[in-house]
Motif scaffolding. Structure first.
Motif: not given
Length: 92
Positions: A8, A73-79, A81-82, A85
């Protein structure tokens, strides 16, 4: 152990052979000197922060020796990152 790549924004690391810590500020950076190479990260010295664009550090995940602090690391960061990738997978 270093987690999978694309840490992140705000993560503070030391690079192999480095003497100062680096903070992750971005992803998929391209150097003006070598436009064919895409680096995993851009960063700045920690704790100094961003001073000017000619002092931006470009580095790859494999160059990270140790993580000192993990960024948010939150929902916005996770989305994000997906999506990142997936884009990078399609470009390789």
């Amino acid at each position: 152990m270093i987690p999978e790549k694309y840490l992140p924004i705000g993560t503070v690391v030391i690079l192999k052979g480095g003497k100062k810590r680096t903070m992750v500020t971005g992803f998929c950076a391209i150097s003006q000197d070598n436009p064919d190479k895409i680096y995993d990260y851009s960063g700045c010295l920690y704790p100094e922060g961003f001073i000017s664009s000619n002092q931006t550090l470009l580095f790859d995940h494999s160059q990270i020796e140790k993580i000192f602090y993990m960024g948010l690391v939150d929902e916005e960061e996770s989305n994000f990152k997906k999506k990142l990738k997936e884009v990078m997978k399609n470009n390789n």
